[in-house]
Design an enzyme around this catalytic site. Sequence first.
Site, mmCIF file in Angstrom:
data_model
loop_
_atom_site.group_PDB
_atom_site.id
_atom_site.type_symbol
_atom_site.label_atom_id
_atom_site.label_comp_id
_atom_site.label_asym_id
_atom_site.label_seq_id
_atom_site.Cartn_x
_atom_site.Cartn_y
_atom_site.Cartn_z
ATOM 1 N N SER A 73 0.558 12.336 -6.960
ATOM 2 C CA SER A 73 -0.628 11.655 -6.453
ATOM 3 C C SER A 73 -1.897 12.258 -7.057
ATOM 4 C CB SER A 73 -0.635 11.707 -4.918
ATOM 5 O OG SER A 73 -1.623 10.863 -4.389
ATOM 6 N N MET A 74 -2.786 12.845 -6.256
ATOM 7 C CA MET A 74 -3.951 13.502 -6.847
ATOM 8 C C MET A 74 -3.543 14.711 -7.675
ATOM 9 S SD MET A 74 -7.247 13.247 -4.407
ATOM 10 C CE MET A 74 -7.955 11.658 -3.980
ATOM 11 N N TRP A 80 -2.821 9.461 -9.127
ATOM 12 C CA TRP A 80 -4.067 8.809 -8.700
ATOM 13 C C TRP A 80 -5.216 9.489 -9.415
ATOM 14 C CZ3 TRP A 80 -8.853 9.743 -6.827
ATOM 15 C CH2 TRP A 80 -9.534 8.712 -6.162
ATOM 16 N N ASP A 99 4.063 0.999 -4.708
ATOM 17 C CA ASP A 99 2.999 1.951 -4.375
ATOM 18 C C ASP A 99 1.733 1.188 -3.984
ATOM 19 O OD1 ASP A 99 1.074 3.957 -4.297
ATOM 20 O OD2 ASP A 99 1.878 4.999 -6.045
ATOM 21 N N HIS A 151 4.660 5.148 -2.833
ATOM 22 C CA HIS A 151 3.845 6.218 -3.387
ATOM 23 C C HIS A 151 4.446 7.595 -3.103
ATOM 24 C CE1 HIS A 151 0.156 8.197 -4.712
ATOM 25 N NE2 HIS A 151 0.110 8.872 -3.567
#
Length: 292
Positions: free
Chosen positions: A162-163, A187, A208, A240
């Site tokens: 993700s991040m 992301w 996602d 996700h």
Amino acid sequence: MFGKSLDTLRLLPAAVAVAAVAAFASAPAQAAANPYERGPAPTNSSIEALRGSYSTSQTSVSSLGVTGFGGGTIYYPTSTSDGTFGAVVIAPGYTAYQSSMSWLGARLASQGFVIFTIDTNTTLDQPASRGDQMLAALDYLTQRSSVRTRIDASRLAVMGHSMGGGGVLEAIKDRPSLKAGIPLTPWNLTKSWSGNRVPTFIVGAESDTVAPVASHSEPFYTSLPSTPDKAYLELNNASHFAPNSANTTIAKYSISWLKRFVDNDTRFEQFLCPGPSAGGDVEEFRSTCPNG
């Protein structure tokens, strides 16, 4: 006597040849063409298994003893007979802790890597900060950690969710000497990474809704240059949060990518080129095959 000398001369070439063969046979075996190969020749079963050929151990790193990131857990092969290993730092996603990625620790380490799952300074850190923190963790791992002598500091990689996956793109932009990057359902508000020059394997998830592939993984992949190498795998009907629990598809192709580019081990090329066909857990696979 002259005739005897001629006979001796005729026999000399054969004698030299026999001596040369004997010397070659008694000479020590030559080192492997690739000194970074670790472990036996791979099979589908060996890279899909929960554990590879190396026994592993782990050690905790307190946030109080480090700077630039939030501490974590190091997983490493216990054997030192094969020399040093490549190393990988793994970062979690937004609001998450290292525990969300812990399933990859021993699984990847047992394939012949030193793995460092980290906590970030805060759970709300953005991708650029997470990228910086992964680089700080790599520096700690290779310079100050208790396992630093087990690591080849020239063979390092980053991985994140993700991040944390967006942070991977940031880290490989800032440190192009890294050997590989693996963003998992990444992301990031920045969509173009055309300046990146590190082999990158992006894993997206078809369902996602947090970082939809159409606005994150796919444009990230498309923007990356074709050299040195890149690949994109989309998980079929996955969310996700697919990377937060044990996932054989993620593990199999992440191991292959790390082996191929951190260890320069072409034995793993067979799993990446042409790569998996659509079906089962795989919605789509794209790459710059052949690699290297």
